[in-house]
Design a protein around this motif. Structure first.
Motif, short mmCIF file in Angstrom:
data_model
loop_
_atom_site.label_atom_id
_atom_site.label_comp_id
_atom_site.label_asym_id
_atom_site.label_seq_id
_atom_site.Cartn_x
_atom_site.Cartn_y
_atom_site.Cartn_z
N VAL A 278 8.61 -3.85 12.54
CA VAL A 278 8.73 -3.19 10.89
C VAL A 278 10.31 -3.44 10.63
N LYS B 191 -0.32 3.10 4.82
CA LYS B 191 0.56 1.84 4.40
C LYS B 191 -0.39 0.83 3.81
N GLN C 243 4.41 -4.47 5.69
CA GLN C 243 5.77 -4.07 5.40
C GLN C 243 6.54 -4.98 4.57
#
Lengths: 128, 664
Positions: free
Chosen positions: B555, B199, B154
């Motif tokens: 996150v 992701k 992230q």
């Protein structure tokens, strides 16, 4: 004996700080003499913490504890409940006076069914 | 001689309630150098600041003393005010008469007396203040993220989306981290792979991101904006840019008995392997400890079946040098070892497992293809006991386990219990807890659902011991609410093992000169106000390397760390803190005391030529401080035996003047 004095005495004798207890009950979960006891290891800790000591001194639970120290070994907070049980037991004995056990008494108590651990603990308990 | 203005703040009743502010302003008027002294209700307000600026002009002030709250609160504010009035911002001193005075005293006379003394000390210091100018250094516009779990992924994506190049260093053959091993995620129960793997693909396809998998950081030099990092890329014996990830080698490898670390050793993998189907990069890796070809030169089957010709048994470890402006630590966590918890029989029975192993057992890509089967005999368990807080919340003297709460166990255990009851309604599920801790959005509702709708037996008490007997596990536990000792014949026992920082964190912290707490979690620059920055400039923290946290929190923190990195990389030049150490070369005897105590590695030694009194020259070894690295902690000034080290803005002379003013 004054209640708070007794409590202080017990904590000093045992070196236990019952405020460290988080009441997880692992001591009572691990106790092999649980079913024999009226008050269980975690209750000893909370009752001494609350100064509720008289019922413990009158209880047969004191003599059901095997001092196997499983509770001491397993306690995640290092509270050491067995030491507290022993301190209460000692307080009772001190009140009763000198009924001490000597090494000479041991041979008479030996028989095949008695575990030696029990004699060792008894000797520890009654010679102080 | 300075022309000093003193400004005493009331802070509403915060200060004025216990300190006679008018008396303080009056008393400080008599101090040397003070030409103006006043008080005001809120000095930090616009009106207060305007008053300061006005006074600077009117009284031609060269220094300012503000008697107010802690400098941590408003030093920056008042320095800006001074700069706006044309003063050097470092000519401002704050006397803390709130936190260290009015808030700790109850009686007005005592509070007032102390406030005056603190004010006098500040005035004495300003008298010796000199204007300071921060130095500048360039910024390398590239970030390094250490760790390729959800935190690192992230952070890297957020930094790269802002347009800065990012490198991820991951020690495993694939990115994905712990989240890739999970089945479902609380509290919404979406499948971890379904939300993580897209992701991972984004990372792989992002033109600004490079992934160094099967690699680790081996050396870090430099300072904020200018880190020099050496990355060690382990030989995987497969050419990463050639391998297509077809898996033919994995299928044909004859050495198939290597414990599969991705499934926590619950099944086996070949010596050449791809950790899981969605691995990124999807490239095979040869385990040198298991491969026959690498061990004794006998085999070579994978090279024969590889149509792409990617196998290279002669590959060597590779060292890559790169420059970075910022470093993000995202090294993550591991469950602790269960070796010290004999009472739960983890090492005696295969059917006593950790929660992470349970995740693999229920994961469709796991060793049982998602069917909940006992590891020992492959049978469906009918009674499952979950034990919470195994190794969490332990006393430090207990010598096993951790003092902290691992934070995530209550929720994942509720998830495991609920999903088990949902999929296998014939299973009895017991959860032994000490406290159920479910703060978080929709968390407590989730736990209540497990109890109320799914009839999971939550029992307050701990399990004392687990004894394997036949094909059962005898569980002896406390039920504190009914004051009973329970005996349960369980088929499976699941331990919610405490989590600890990854073992690579400690050596990494040493390389980065970033500080850690006693549990090896990285320390933040400020626990509330700077939670994603390390005290070491240019080093940022993301995810569980800083403390236990779940995926939503990780996150959020990853994004926060990224925004801090972007803020840093967006600058062309970095303004340093001018309050740094400097060494008086004439006095320095080159003893290295300062170098040893410097936590930031800011001090180096150089050989310099000096003219001696007898007109000869001599080469002497003297300390030099890199002002861009120095954080101004002052440790060296204390360590220096010859008094050569001094801290700008906090010179020994200034500190002594403060002490004198206090003791006068």
């Amino acid at each position: 004996m004054n209640k708070s004095y007794l409590q202080e005495d017990l904590l000093r004798m045992s070196g236990v700080n019952p405020r460290k207890c988080m009441q997880c009950g692992k001591c009572s979960a691990t106790c092999p003499a649980y079913d024999e006891m009226e008050y269980h290891p975690h209750q000893f800790v909370s009752m001494v913490k609350n100064g509720d000591i008289e019922p413990l001194m009158k209880s047969q639970s004191l003599y059901r504890c095997l001092t196997c120290f499983a509770c001491v070994e397993r306690c995640p907070r290092s509270v050491e409940p067995a030491k507290l049980v022993e301190a209460v037991r000692l307080a009772v004995i001190r009140q009763q006076g000198a009924n001490r056990m000597t090494a000479n008494d041991i041979p008479a108590l030996l028989d095949e069914d008695t575990p030696q651990q029990l004699l060792v603990s008894a000797f520890r308990k009654y010679t102080k | 001689m300075q022309r000093i203005g003193v400004f005493v703040c009331w802070c509403g009743s915060n200060i004025a309630g216990t300190v006679d502010v008018k008396a303080v302003a009056e008393a400080l008027k008599a101090e040397p150098g003070v030409v103006f002294s006043t008080d005001y209700q809120y000095m930090c307000s616009q009106a207060g600041q305007d008053m300061i600026k006005e006074s600077v002009r009117e009284h031609k002030l060269t220094g300012i003393v503000i008697c107010s709250c802690s400098p941590r609160m408003h030093e920056a504010t008042f320095r800006k005010t001074a700069a706006a009035a044309g003063l050097n911002p470092y000519m401002v001193e704050i006397a803390n008469i709130r936190e260290q005075c009015s808030w700790v005293h109850k009686e007005m006379p005592i509070g007032t007396e102390k406030a005056i003394i603190l004010g006098k000390a500040a005035v004495a210091k300003v008298n010796l203040n000199t204007p300071l100018t921060p130095g500048e250094s360039p910024v390398t516009k590239r970030a390094l993220v250490i760790g390729g779990g959800i935190a690192g992924i992230q952070t890297a994506l957020d930094i790269a989306d802002a347009g800065f190049p990012v490198d991820i260093v991951e020690k495993k053959p694939t990115i994905g981290g712990k989240m890739a091993q999970l089945d479902k995620t609380f509290p919404t129960l979406d499948c971890a792979a379904c939300i993580l793997t897209p992701k991972m693909v984004d990372v792989a396809q992002h033109e600004k991101i490079r992934i160094f998998s099967y690699s680790e950081v081996s050396e870090v030099k430099g300072f904020v904006g200018n880190f020099d990092v050496t990355i060690k890329k382990h030989a995987r014996y497969v050419k990463e840019d050639v391998c297509t990830g077809c898996g033919a080698c994995v299928e044909k490898c004859p050495m198939k008995k290597v414990p599969n670390e991705f499934n926590l050793g619950m099944d086996n993998r070949p010596a050449i392997y791809i950790p899981f189907a969605q691995a990124v990069p999807k490239v095979a890796t040869i385990d040198p400890n298991a491969c026959n070809m690498l061990k004794n030169g006998k085999c070579g089957l994978c090279a024969r079946v590889c149509t792409a010709g990617a196998i290279d048994y002669k590959q060597q470890d590779e060292y890559i040098q790169e420059k970075y402006g910022a470093i993000v630590v995202a090294t993550g966590f591991n469950p602790i070892s269960m070796d010290k918890f004999d009472e739960f029989a983890y090492n005696q029975s295969k059917d006593v497992i950790t929660s992470l192993e349970f995740e693999r057992l229920t994961n469709a890509a796991g060793p049982t293809a998602g069917k909940l089967l006992r590891p020992s005999d492959g049978k469906h368990p009918h009674t499952i006991v979950f034990v919470q807080c195994v190794g969490s919340r332990c006393d430090s003297c207990a010598q096993k386990g951790k003092e902290y709460c691992s934070k995530i166990c209550c929720m994942y255990t509720a998830k495991h219990a609920m999903l088990t009851r949902d999929k296998y309604p014939d299973t009895e599920v017991y959860v032994f807890y000490i406290d159920v801790r479910t703060p978080g959005k929709s968390f407590d509702e989730f736990y209540r659902r497990a109890v109320e709708e799914y009839d999971v037996h939550y029992i307050k008490g701990m399990v004392g011991k687990v004894t394997p007997q036949g094909d059962k596990l005898k569980v002896q536990a406390s039920d504190l609410l009914s004051n009973k000792q329970l005996h349960i014949d369980a088929d499976l026992v699941v331990l919610a093992a405490a989590i600890e920082p990854d073992k690579s964190a400690r050596p990494l912290a040493t390389m980065l000169t970033a500080s850690m707490d006693t549990n090896d979690f990285f320390t933040e620059a400020h626990p509330k106000l700077r939670p994603v920055e390390s005290p070491t400039a240019g080093v940022f923290l993301s995810g569980t390397c800083q403390g236990p946290k779940d995926i939503p929190e990780t996150v959020s923190q990853a994004g926060a760390a990224a925004s801090k990195v972007i803020g840093l990389l967006a600058k062309d030049k970095l303004k340093g803190n001018p309050c740094v150490a400097h060494s008086n070369e004439q006095m320095c005897n080159g003893c290295s005391s300062c170098e040893r105590v410097c936590p930031y590695g800011a001090i180096t030694y150089e050989d310099k030529e000096f003219r001696m009194p007898d007109r000869t020259t001599a080469i002497r070894r003297v300390a030099a401080v890199n002002p861009a690295v120095c954080q101004g902690c002052g440790a060296c000034t204390v360590a220096c035996p010859s008094g050569a080290m001094d801290l700008r803005g906090f010179m020994n002379e200034q500190i002594m003047a403060e002490v004198d003013a206090i003791c006068k």
